[in-house]
Design a protein around this motif. Structure first.
Motif, PDB file in Angstrom:
ATOM      1  N   ASN A 130      54.177 -11.797  17.739  1.00  0.00           N
ATOM      2  CA  ASN A 130      53.568 -10.964  18.795  1.00  0.00           C
ATOM      3  C   ASN A 130      52.449 -10.149  18.140  1.00  0.00           C
ATOM      4  N   TYR A 159      58.263  -4.584  25.547  1.00  0.00           N
ATOM      5  CA  TYR A 159      58.018  -5.701  24.631  1.00  0.00           C
ATOM      6  C   TYR A 159      56.951  -5.258  23.635  1.00  0.00           C
ATOM      7  N   ARG A 160      57.377  -4.986  22.392  1.00  0.00           N
ATOM      8  CA  ARG A 160      56.470  -4.462  21.393  1.00  0.00           C
ATOM      9  C   ARG A 160      55.619  -5.565  20.801  1.00  0.00           C
ATOM     10  N   THR A 180      62.455  -4.551  22.256  1.00  0.00           N
ATOM     11  CA  THR A 180      62.276  -5.485  21.146  1.00  0.00           C
ATOM     12  C   THR A 180      63.185  -5.099  19.974  1.00  0.00           C
ATOM     13  N   GLN A 224      62.320 -10.622  21.780  1.00  0.00           N
ATOM     14  CA  GLN A 224      61.936  -9.879  22.974  1.00  0.00           C
ATOM     15  C   GLN A 224      63.050  -9.969  24.020  1.00  0.00           C
ATOM     16  N   ALA A 270      60.706 -11.029  15.377  1.00  0.00           N
ATOM     17  CA  ALA A 270      60.973 -10.097  16.461  1.00  0.00           C
ATOM     18  C   ALA A 270      61.538 -10.860  17.651  1.00  0.00           C
TER      19      ALA A 270
END
Lengths: 206, 209
Positions: free
Chosen positions: A123, A116-117, B102, B141, B139
């Motif tokens: 994020n 998970y970046r 991701t 996940q 993004a």
């Protein structure tokens, strides 16, 4: 006619023998290649394992990971975000060595190997650019994960943003010490957790 | 000359040809037949576009997505500030990843396009908004499901649509020929169809779902 047939068998047998030797040589080559290290093995990064609260020394600096926190809501400079999973916020102290250095790759890796970046608006992760050598840079990362990814999660940090460029370099892998109990507690929390902006200097005692 | 004597002459002639000549010729014929057989087998896969239906999941390669419904709105605050010259067209979509890493929201936006929105070809979604918090989905996940609104603006000069013509594009995970990295490549339409629109509502400002 019989004389011509008998003489014709010798070149045929010669050709078949050469062919058989070629096949044997190819098979031997395949078998040898199977025991040699693959190209991916020789290019793999050097993962340095660490734990929360202990400084980890790497080629390019020292990393210390603080105690993580979590919630279903994240208050970040870019806005307020909510997740169907859990936001995990991890404080990080990075002191560069030798030359100014960023930490451009940050991710959380779960026990199943999913990655998970961090580095997007949902994020967030901000180092404020390169850290100057010898001056601690305090930063935080926030990553949304499914609840079942929290227990056993590790944070992975490296200087280059593309994980293909981690070949033959130090990569910090720090076990966050999280359990299923932490996951369940954070999955029911909607008070929110706040992402603090990055700054230089020592972290004040908690 | 009878047929049988002619056949015997052919066989006699063939016997006189050396093995080193007819052996490789026979091998070439067998290989060519194998290649031709492969070309003649009907292929199923890329090139076949499935019928898109609201509420039915589509596997695009990187994403599992379901187009839930379509809306036409006067505006969507923070996303499409409509006026008398434009309206907002929105698809409500639920989506999750198939991969364990991701992926960017830009790839999702590029995977769903509307046809007939203007006089040009299919238009990928310019805005993808998470319904839960109104944030831009930049993004995705692995292991999480997202409910999003994909929003387009359309000139009011066009008649208000009663259905949206949707095209979904898929990709294949393979090693790039440029750098050898595994990437989602080879954009190909995988599903297309129409989704009926919920008519414009006088309470569109209060309820944009």
């Amino acid at each position: 006619m019989r004389h011509r047939r008998r003489a014709g068998w010798r070149p045929i047998m010669g050709t078949v023998s050469v062919g058989a030797l070629l096949v044997v040589a190819l098979a031997l080559g395949q078998a040898v290649e199977r025991f040699l290290p693959s190209r991916d093995d020789t290019l793999r990064p050097f993962e340095r394992a660490g734990v929360v609260g202990e400084p980890l020394s790497l080629r390019y600096g020292t990393i210390e990971v603080g105690q993580p926190d979590g919630s279903t809501v994240l208050h970040a400079p870019g806005g307020v975000y909510s997740t169907t999973g859990v936001y995990v916020v991890v404080p990080i102290t990075f002191t560069a060595k030798g030359e100014p250095q960023p930490l451009a790759y940050v991710a959380i890796r779960d026990a199943e190997g999913r990655v998970y970046r961090a580095g997007s608006r949902r994020n967030p992760w901000s180092m404020l650019g390169a850290a100057q050598p010898g001056i601690p840079r305090q930063a935080q990362i926030a990553v949304e994960l499914p609840v079942d990814a929290v227990a056993g999660a590790q944070v992975v940090l490296a200087p280059r943003p593309n994980d293909m460029d981690h070949r033959r370099d130090d990569v910090a892998v720090v076990d966050l010490g999280l359990t299923a109990t932490d996951a369940q507690e954070w999955a029911t929390d909607d008070d929110g957790v706040t992402l603090e902006p990055a700054y230089d200097g020592e972290r004040p005692p908690s | 000359m009878t047929a049988s004597s002619g056949a015997r002459r052919v066989v006699r002639t063939l016997r006189e040809i050396p093995f080193l000549v007819w052996g490789p010729l026979l091998l070439a014929v067998v290989l060519a037949a194998g290649v031709a057989a492969g070309e003649l087998v009907p292929r199923v896969g890329p090139g076949r576009i499935a019928e898109l239906e609201a509420g039915v999941e589509v596997d695009t390669g990187p994403f599992l997505l379901t187009v839930e419904r379509a809306r036409v709105l006067d505006e969507l605050p923070g996303v499409a500030e409509g006026d008398d010259t434009a309206r907002a067209l929105a698809l409500v979509v639920t989506v999750s990843l198939t991969s364990d890493r991701t992926l960017s929201g830009a790839m999702l936006a590029d995977s769903v396009a509307l046809r007939g929105i203007d006089d040009d070809g299919p238009v990928p979604a310019p805005n993808v908004v998470v319904l839960a918090d109104g944030s831009h989905l930049d993004a995705l996940q692995p292991g999480l499901e997202y409910e999003v609104a994909m929003v387009w603006e359309q000139s009011a000069e066009h008649p208000e649509p009663v259905e949206l013509d949707v095209e979904v594009t898929g990709r294949t995970l393979r090693d790039s020929a440029i750098d050898g990295a595994a990437q989602w490549l080879d954009r190909t339409p995988v599903a297309a169809g129409t989704v009926p629109v919920t008519p414009m509502d006088s309470q569109a400002g209060a309820d944009n779902r």
